[in-house]
Design a protein around this motif. Structure first.
Motif, PDB file in Angstrom:
ATOM      1  N   ARG A 367       0.822  -1.213   0.000  1.00 51.70           N
ATOM      2  CA  ARG A 367       0.000   0.000   0.000  1.00 51.70           C
ATOM      3  C   ARG A 367       0.852   1.258   0.000  1.00 51.70           C
ATOM      4  O   ARG A 367       0.377   2.342  -0.375  1.00 51.70           O
ATOM      5  CB  ARG A 367      -0.935   0.006   1.204  1.00 51.70           C
ATOM      6  CG  ARG A 367      -2.017  -1.052   1.170  1.00 51.70           C
ATOM      7  CD  ARG A 367      -3.014  -0.903   2.308  1.00 51.70           C
ATOM      8  NE  ARG A 367      -3.719   0.373   2.246  1.00 51.70           N
ATOM      9  CZ  ARG A 367      -3.594   1.348   3.149  1.00 51.70           C
ATOM     10  NH1 ARG A 367      -2.771   1.193   4.187  1.00 51.70           N
ATOM     11  NH2 ARG A 367      -4.273   2.472   3.033  1.00 51.70           N
ATOM     12  N   ARG A 395      -6.481   6.963  -3.627  1.00 54.03           N
ATOM     13  CA  ARG A 395      -5.367   7.268  -2.715  1.00 54.03           C
ATOM     14  C   ARG A 395      -5.023   8.751  -2.709  1.00 54.03           C
ATOM     15  O   ARG A 395      -4.050   9.151  -2.070  1.00 54.03           O
ATOM     16  CB  ARG A 395      -4.109   6.478  -3.125  1.00 54.03           C
ATOM     17  CG  ARG A 395      -4.310   4.990  -3.366  1.00 54.03           C
ATOM     18  CD  ARG A 395      -4.717   4.260  -2.094  1.00 54.03           C
ATOM     19  NE  ARG A 395      -3.762   4.380  -1.027  1.00 54.03           N
ATOM     20  CZ  ARG A 395      -2.635   3.667  -0.938  1.00 54.03           C
ATOM     21  NH1 ARG A 395      -2.340   2.783  -1.878  1.00 54.03           N
ATOM     22  NH2 ARG A 395      -1.823   3.828   0.086  1.00 54.03           N
ATOM     23  N   GLU A 398      -4.782  10.392   0.736  1.00 54.33           N
ATOM     24  CA  GLU A 398      -3.609   9.954   1.486  1.00 54.33           C
ATOM     25  C   GLU A 398      -2.348  10.667   1.003  1.00 54.33           C
ATOM     26  O   GLU A 398      -1.482  11.031   1.807  1.00 54.33           O
ATOM     27  CB  GLU A 398      -3.440   8.442   1.363  1.00 54.33           C
ATOM     28  CG  GLU A 398      -4.549   7.634   2.011  1.00 54.33           C
ATOM     29  CD  GLU A 398      -4.360   6.152   1.809  1.00 54.33           C
ATOM     30  OE1 GLU A 398      -3.784   5.501   2.690  1.00 54.33           O
ATOM     31  OE2 GLU A 398      -4.767   5.652   0.742  1.00 54.33           O
TER      32      GLU A 398
END
Length: 433
Positions: A367, A395, A398
């Motif tokens: 990840r 993502r 993030e």
């Protein structure tokens, strides 16, 4: 005036030459990005690019052969003691000359575009040249037995389909017989001579078999010629089996040129790319100073001679390429490739036989890959926003959270995430709050 000169003057190759040669030149120049790196790559792409020229010259030969039969040449050749070979020469010579001109045009296009070094893989190109002769022979044989207006399109289309789709077949026997290798040749590879000998003998068998077709009115002569074709075919199979149907093999790293950088890194390149060695030495040192978190080993760039697995790609530099792009080439692969413990070999090997195709299983730290790639690109291009860093859609938040953290906190997370990304047990660390 000789019969051969009459056949040449009346050949379709006379009026087909200009459009075919112009078409070949345009196609070659349109793909000049494939030629310009080095002669190894250019030789491979030249072999793959014979698809259209071979089909066109075979169609021209088929048209000429069928036209000769229509004007009664097949009646005259019955009294000639070597009828099949004479017919093959008369009908195929103009198309063969056209094939040679096409080859010269393609080599000229490559020579103009070439900026790398090395030398052509002449053994490889010789097999591709023999493919032209086999195509002409197949065209003459097709024109000899097929109706006039069906011969040329049928021969050209069938040859094109066989070469186009056979070269991407999953069957290694079909790929070897088709000759056109779409995967050759990287500068780190060299052709396997035993397999090339098998391909050459296979083409010779095709040429001899076509001569046997032209002699079918003399069964004994046709049988002897056909037997010779069978011997050549069996010989090609022997060479294929000895080479395990592999087209290329890896070159030895000791053939490279190496240089020690001021910062202590050993940078190696193949001789064909060595003109860019000085710049790569400077870029590698810059990379080691910018990304100490990636733990660049002293011998890291030396793996540029072997592009398998986790090796760095140290190759020729395209004109106008900025240093940031070269730094990206060095840095991103260190976090984008799975670790060895997660890799598993695929059941299918590559057609060139140099390496197995690799797949990998999921592992806890993977990840972190997308976030580390975004971090590297942001370090190289701080002006890019999150969207321009191109993270996976799920993502994005993030990435924004990571890049918005203070630099020391962000660096601490990166130092923890890199080991997690490179083993199969450690999970990705929690993102900075």
């Amino acid at each position: 005036m000789s019969v051969l000169w009459i056949a040449v003057r009346r050949s379709a190759a006379v009026w087909a030459a200009l459009p075919v040669l112009v078409f070949t030149w345009v196609v070659a120049r349109d793909r000049q990005g494939l030629w310009s790196g080095d002669w190894s790559m250019a030789s491979g792409h030249l072999s793959a690019a014979v698809l259209w020229p071979v089909a066109l010259v075979a169609a021209v030969a088929a048209w000429d052969a069928s036209r000769m039969r229509r004007v009664g040449a097949d009646v005259l050749e019955r009294s000639y003691p070597r009828s099949g070979l004479a017919y093959l020469l008369l009908a195929g010579l103009p198309a063969l000359v056209l094939a040679l001109l096409c080859s010269a045009v393609m080599l000229l296009a490559v020579s103009i575009s070439m900026r790398g070094g090395g030398h052509p893989l002449w053994t490889y190109l010789a097999v591709a040249g023999t493919a032209f002769v086999a195509g002409v022979a197949a065209g003459v044989a097709g024109g000899y037995v097929l109706p006039r207006f069906l011969a040329a399109p049928a021969v050209g289309i069938v040859l094109w389909l066989v070469m186009a789709y056979g070269s991407i077949s999953d069957n290694k026997y079909v790929r070897a017989l088709v000759i056109r290798d779409v995967r050759c040749c990287d500068v780190s590879q060299k052709p396997l001579l035993v397999t090339l000998a098998g391909q050459w003998l296979w083409l010779v068998a095709v040429i001899i078999a076509c001569a046997a077709v032209l002699c079918w009115r003399r069964p004994r002569l046709a049988g002897r010629i056909g037997l010779l074709a069978l011997v050549a075919l069996l010989g090609s199979g022997k060479f294929f089996s000895e080479g395990h149907f592999q087209f290329t093999t890896m070159r030895q790293p000791d053939q490279g040129i190496c240089r020690q950088s001021p910062d202590g890194a050993r940078v190696c390149m193949w001789p064909a790319h060595s003109a860019d060695l000085d710049r790569w030495v400077r870029v590698v040192d810059d990379y080691r100073q910018r990304f100490p978190e990636l733990n660049p080993a002293d011998s890291y760039a030396e793996k540029g001679l072997d592009w398998s697995g986790g090796s760095a790609r140290i190759s020729a530099i395209d004109p106008g390429t900025p240093d940031t792009e070269l730094l990206e080439q060095l840095a991103v692969p260190t976090v984008s490739r799975p670790p060895e413990c997660a890799r598993r070999p695929s059941s299918n090997a590559t057609a060139s036989g140099d390496h197995q195709a690799l797949s990998y299983r999921r592992y806890p730290g993977m990840r972190a890959r997308a976030l580390l790639q975004a971090w590297i690109l942001h370090r190289l291009n701080p002006e890019l926003n999150t969207e321009q860093l191109n993270p996976p859609p799920n993502r994005t938040s993030e990435v924004e959270q990571l890049l918005s953290a203070p630099q020391d906190v962000r660096q601490a997370w990166v130092r923890e995430a890199i080991p997690a990304n490179n083993d199969c047990t450690t999970p990705m660390p929690e993102l900075p709050a």
